[in-house]
Motif scaffolding. Structure first.
Motif, PDB file in Angstrom:
ATOM      1  N   VAL A  19       0.735  -1.220  -0.191  1.00 20.01           N
ATOM      2  CA  VAL A  19      -0.084  -0.134   0.183  1.00 20.01           C
ATOM      3  C   VAL A  19       0.831   1.339   0.026  1.00 20.01           C
ATOM      4  O   VAL A  19       1.802   1.394   0.896  1.00 20.01           O
ATOM      5  CB  VAL A  19      -1.073   0.033   1.274  1.00 20.01           C
ATOM      6  CG1 VAL A  19      -1.713   1.224   1.263  1.00 20.01           C
ATOM      7  CG2 VAL A  19      -1.854  -1.153   1.232  1.00 20.01           C
ATOM      8  N   LEU A  71      -5.790   5.294   6.300  1.00 19.23           N
ATOM      9  CA  LEU A  71      -5.786   3.819   5.919  1.00 19.23           C
ATOM     10  C   LEU A  71      -6.195   2.859   7.100  1.00 19.23           C
ATOM     11  O   LEU A  71      -7.169   1.793   6.734  1.00 19.23           O
ATOM     12  CB  LEU A  71      -4.203   3.363   5.966  1.00 19.23           C
ATOM     13  CG  LEU A  71      -3.720   1.990   5.698  1.00 19.23           C
ATOM     14  CD1 LEU A  71      -4.211   1.879   4.180  1.00 19.23           C
ATOM     15  CD2 LEU A  71      -2.358   2.070   5.613  1.00 19.23           C
ATOM     16  N   LEU A 111      -9.536   0.418   0.141  1.00 19.52           N
ATOM     17  CA  LEU A 111      -8.128   0.958   0.055  1.00 19.52           C
ATOM     18  C   LEU A 111      -7.785   2.200  -1.197  1.00 19.52           C
ATOM     19  O   LEU A 111      -7.236   2.832  -1.160  1.00 19.52           O
ATOM     20  CB  LEU A 111      -7.214  -0.021   0.021  1.00 19.52           C
ATOM     21  CG  LEU A 111      -7.203  -0.814   1.435  1.00 19.52           C
ATOM     22  CD1 LEU A 111      -6.320  -1.954   1.414  1.00 19.52           C
ATOM     23  CD2 LEU A 111      -6.926   0.088   2.594  1.00 19.52           C
ATOM     24  N   ARG A 112      -8.357   1.436  -2.253  1.00 16.38           N
ATOM     25  CA  ARG A 112      -8.170   2.352  -3.442  1.00 16.38           C
ATOM     26  C   ARG A 112      -8.801   3.625  -3.402  1.00 16.38           C
ATOM     27  O   ARG A 112      -8.291   4.633  -4.248  1.00 16.38           O
ATOM     28  CB  ARG A 112      -8.656   1.639  -4.790  1.00 16.38           C
ATOM     29  CG  ARG A 112      -7.634   0.449  -5.298  1.00 16.38           C
ATOM     30  CD  ARG A 112      -7.931  -0.030  -6.500  1.00 16.38           C
ATOM     31  NE  ARG A 112      -6.771  -0.867  -6.987  1.00 16.38           N
ATOM     32  CZ  ARG A 112      -6.917  -2.053  -7.554  1.00 16.38           C
ATOM     33  NH1 ARG A 112      -8.166  -2.475  -7.931  1.00 16.38           N
ATOM     34  NH2 ARG A 112      -5.708  -2.760  -7.922  1.00 16.38           N
ATOM     35  N   VAL A 118      -2.639   0.389  -4.461  1.00 14.05           N
ATOM     36  CA  VAL A 118      -2.793  -0.870  -3.471  1.00 14.05           C
ATOM     37  C   VAL A 118      -2.486  -1.840  -4.476  1.00 14.05           C
ATOM     38  O   VAL A 118      -2.982  -2.211  -5.631  1.00 14.05           O
ATOM     39  CB  VAL A 118      -4.061  -0.994  -2.868  1.00 14.05           C
ATOM     40  CG1 VAL A 118      -5.179  -0.998  -3.731  1.00 14.05           C
ATOM     41  CG2 VAL A 118      -4.020  -2.365  -1.922  1.00 14.05           C
TER      42      VAL A 118
END
Length: 202
Positions: A19, A71, A111-112, A118
Motif C-alpha cells: 500500500v 488507511l 483502500l483504492r 494498492v
C-alpha cells in the motif's frame, strides 16, 4: 451443524497487500521513516499513534488523525484488523485476514479510495483454530501485466460463481483485446498453480 459447515467456518483467507499512502495525507506510518522493519499502530478514537523501528534500530513515534480518508479507517470499516509488517521505500506491507474472495474485493476497492496505490502481493488459504496455511499464492512470480489483469479480475468478481462481469469488460478497462486478457489470465493461473504444487513437493 455438519462437519463440512464447521470446516467452512474455520477457513479464511490471508491477504498481503503493498500500500502506498496518499502523499499529502501525512500517514504517520510513513511520515517518520521511508524504511521500517517493525510497525506498531495504536488507533483509538480519532487519534493514531505509531511506533516504527528503522533498519538501524531507531524507534520513531508519529501521530496522526483517524478520519474517513485514513488507511486504518478503511480496514476498520470492513471489520478487518490490519497487521503492518514493514515499510520499504514508503510502501507499507500489510496483512489482513478475511472470510472470502468477496471480502478481498471489497477491501481492495475501499483502500483504492484512500491511498495512491494498492497491490495484491499474496493470498493464502488458512484453516483451523491454529490458522495453518493450506494453500499459498505468491503473486511476485507474475509479470506486472499478469498481476494487474488477475487483480482486476478478482476485484471485479470475475472468478465468483455468481459473476456479472464479462471478460470483454475487463479487457476494455485494461485497454487490451479480450483474447490478450484471456491468455494473460490463463498464464497467470498456470504459474500460480504450478508454484503451489512445486511448493507442496518441497
Amino acid at each position: 451443524m455438519s462437519d463440512a459447515a464447521g470446516a467452512e467456518v474455520d477457513r479464511r483467507l490471508r491477504v498481503d497487500l503493498d500500500v502506498d499512502p496518499t502523499g499529502d495525507r501525512g500517514c504517520p506510518i510513513v511520515s517518520e521513516a521511508d524504511e521500517a522493519t517493525e510497525v506498531a499502530v495504536n488507533a483509538v478514537g480519532d487519534e493514531c499513534v505509531v511506533d516504527v523501528t528503522t533498519p538501524d534500530g531507531d524507534v520513531r513515534r508519529g501521530t496522526g488523525e483517524v478520519d474517513a480518508d485514513c488507511l486504518c479507517h478503511a480496514f476498520g470499516g470492513l471489520g478487518c484488523v490490519p497487521h503492518f509488517q514493514r515499510v520499504e521505500d514508503g510502501t507499507i506491507l500489510v496483512t489482513a485476514y478475511v472470510d472470502d474472495r468477496g471480502a478481498v474485493r471489497r477491501l481492495v476497492e475501499e483502500l483504492r479510495g484512500v491511498v495512491d496505490r494498492v497491490r495484491l502481493v499474496r493470498l493464502a488459504v488458512v484453516e483451523g483454530p491454529d490458522a495453518t496455511e493450506q494453500v499459498t499464492f505468491d503473486l511476485s512470480a507474475l509479470t506486472p501485466k499478469q498481476r494487474r489483469g488477475l487483480e482486476l479480475a478478482v476485484v471485479r468478481g470475475y472468478f465468483d460463481d455468481d459473476r456479472d462481469v464479462r471478460l470483454s469488460e475487463l479487457a476494455d478497462e485494461l485497454g487490451i483485446s479480450k483474447s490478450a486478457l484471456s491468455q494473460r489470465l490463463r498464464t497467470a493461473q498456470a504459474k500460480l498453480v504450478t508454484d503451489v504444487f512445486d511448493g507442496a513437493e518441497r
